[in-house]
Design a protein around this motif. Structure first.
Motif, PDB file in Angstrom:
ATOM      1  N   ASP A 195       0.843  -1.197   0.000  1.00 53.70           N
ATOM      2  CA  ASP A 195       0.000   0.000   0.000  1.00 53.70           C
ATOM      3  C   ASP A 195       0.877   1.244   0.000  1.00 53.70           C
ATOM      4  OD1 ASP A 195      -2.122  -1.687   0.087  1.00 53.70           O
ATOM      5  OD2 ASP A 195      -2.702  -1.245   2.152  1.00 53.70           O
ATOM      6  N   SER A 215      -3.609   7.880  -2.427  1.00 51.79           N
ATOM      7  CA  SER A 215      -3.298   6.562  -1.879  1.00 51.79           C
ATOM      8  C   SER A 215      -3.541   5.487  -2.928  1.00 51.79           C
ATOM      9  CB  SER A 215      -4.150   6.272  -0.641  1.00 51.79           C
ATOM     10  OG  SER A 215      -5.516   6.133  -0.993  1.00 51.79           O
ATOM     11  N   SER A 216      -2.860   4.359  -2.763  1.00 55.40           N
ATOM     12  CA  SER A 216      -3.015   3.211  -3.657  1.00 55.40           C
ATOM     13  C   SER A 216      -2.998   1.934  -2.826  1.00 55.40           C
ATOM     14  CB  SER A 216      -1.892   3.179  -4.688  1.00 55.40           C
ATOM     15  OG  SER A 216      -1.912   1.963  -5.428  1.00 55.40           O
ATOM     16  N   ASP A 217      -3.931   1.028  -3.105  1.00 48.26           N
ATOM     17  CA  ASP A 217      -3.952  -0.259  -2.403  1.00 48.26           C
ATOM     18  C   ASP A 217      -3.637  -1.420  -3.345  1.00 48.26           C
ATOM     19  OD1 ASP A 217      -6.247  -0.400  -3.901  1.00 48.26           O
ATOM     20  OD2 ASP A 217      -7.623  -0.499  -2.198  1.00 48.26           O
ATOM     21  N   ASP A 218      -3.088  -1.103  -4.542  1.00 50.10           N
ATOM     22  CA  ASP A 218      -2.726  -2.163  -5.483  1.00 50.10           C
ATOM     23  C   ASP A 218      -1.289  -1.999  -5.983  1.00 50.10           C
ATOM     24  OD1 ASP A 218      -2.969   0.011  -7.125  1.00 50.10           O
ATOM     25  OD2 ASP A 218      -4.664  -0.762  -8.273  1.00 50.10           O
ATOM     26  N   GLU A 246      -1.316   2.947   9.222  1.00 48.09           N
ATOM     27  CA  GLU A 246      -2.265   3.375   8.192  1.00 48.09           C
ATOM     28  C   GLU A 246      -2.932   4.707   8.513  1.00 48.09           C
ATOM     29  OE1 GLU A 246      -2.879   2.070   5.307  1.00 48.09           O
ATOM     30  OE2 GLU A 246      -1.918   0.105   5.405  1.00 48.09           O
TER      31      GLU A 246
END
Length: 338
Positions: A195, A215-218, A246
């Motif tokens: 992340d 933000s990026s979760d991939d 987080e």
């Protein structure tokens, strides 16, 4: 207008948008203003930058600042050519007639992620014109937005969207092969699980920049805006970003060519931020007032305590160490850290 600029400045064939392309025009097509920051490499591989500013109310000439600094991060998502290709297919006069306003605007950031929001979107095919509407959990593509300045919340902009190269390939297979760019520690932070958070430049002028927090979760393939203004209206150059977890994170913004910097804190994953008030009592006692300790580095956690080194920026090379027992709200001097 772009053709004139390219001819006058001998601009590279492949140009990219470092911030945005924002143009205002009257109903008769007269351009009233233009603000953009473009870059590209010439035929010798040298990076060229163009900070372009035009205000028709003040002059009939555009001002162009050359030889600035720019990050080439995610440049494949910021190509200028798709904007020009989309506008060649759009009848702007017809599009804005419905609004009957005195001024209109065009804004382009490159590829934008709309998730599943189809409001105002008109799908375009860069080869054939309009394309059939598509649906899905992640709507993404080169987007040219036509809007009424100052009335974005009242009048829904028209968003002309064309698929990016990665979308035109074999869907999920192409996405699985897409690799995120290298991390700049001053602008991007990555957790062990992949992340990420990043500070993304949205506007730049004379060495100072405005940022959004994303933000990026991939793993950095897709990004979403978390905070439109993490530095609370202040401009400068990003000098660090770090998250303890987080929720708890810190951002640094430098000024005056790196002479000094400000630290900002978030405890809700970047949705809100606040400046950190640093105790300068020890610094005030320092005999060398020409080189103050006013350049905080990124806080880090050690044995459950947050610690932070504060240096002198471009003024000098000495450092002092501070620590915090309340999550970075307050800080106390520990020692000189030479």
């Amino acid at each position: 207008m772009m053709a004139d600029l390219e001819q006058k400045l001998h601009m590279p064939e492949d140009l990219y948008v470092a911030t945005s392309f924002n143009l205002h025009f009257k109903p008769d097509g007269t351009v009233t203003s233009l603000e953009t920051y473009l870059y590209g490499k010439d035929d010798k591989g040298k990076l060229k930058t163009y900070l372009i500013s035009y205000d028709g109310s003040k002059s009939n000439r555009a001002i162009v600042y050359l030889d600035g600094s720019v990050s080439e991060q995610d440049k494949d998502r910021k190509k200028l050519q798709p904007m020009l290709d989309i506008l060649k297919q759009v009848n702007l006069e017809e599009a804005v007639q419905q609004w009957g306003e005195e001024e209109y605007g065009i804004v382009y950031y490159g590829v934008r992620d709309w998730e599943n929001n189809t409001t105002g979107i008109i799908w375009m095919d860069l080869n054939e014109g309009k394309a059939k509407a598509e649906t899905g959990s992640n709507i993404r593509g080169y987007t040219v937005s036509v809007y009424v300045p100052g009335k974005e919340n009242e009048i829904t902009p028209i968003r002309y969207l064309a698929a990016s190269e990665e979308e035109e390939q074999s869907g999920s297979e192409a996405m699985s092969e897409d690799k995120p760019s290298a991390i700049n520690p001053d602008e991007e932070f990555q957790f062990e699980n992949g992340d990420r958070f990043r500070l993304n430049v949205t506007d730049a002028a004379l060495g100072s920049r405005f940022y959004t927090l994303e933000s990026s979760d991939d793993g950095g393939i897709n990004w979403k805006v978390v905070n439109q203004d993490p530095f609370l209206g202040q401009t400068g150059v990003a000098a660090g970003i770090a998250f303890i977890d987080e929720k708890l994170g810190f951002f640094c913004l430098s000024h005056n060519g790196g002479d000094e910097a400000e630290l900002y804190r978030t405890n809700d994953g970047g949705k809100t931020t606040e400046p950190v008030k640093l105790p300068y009592s020890f610094m005030d006692k320092d005999p060398d007032q020409n080189a103050p300790f006013d350049f905080p580095q990124m806080p880090y956690e050690e044995d459950g305590i947050l610690k932070m080194v504060i240096g002198q920026g471009a003024d000098g090379g000495q450092e002092v160490l501070y620590q915090s027992a309340d999550g970075g709200i307050s800080w106390e001097f520990v020692m000189e850290n030479r």
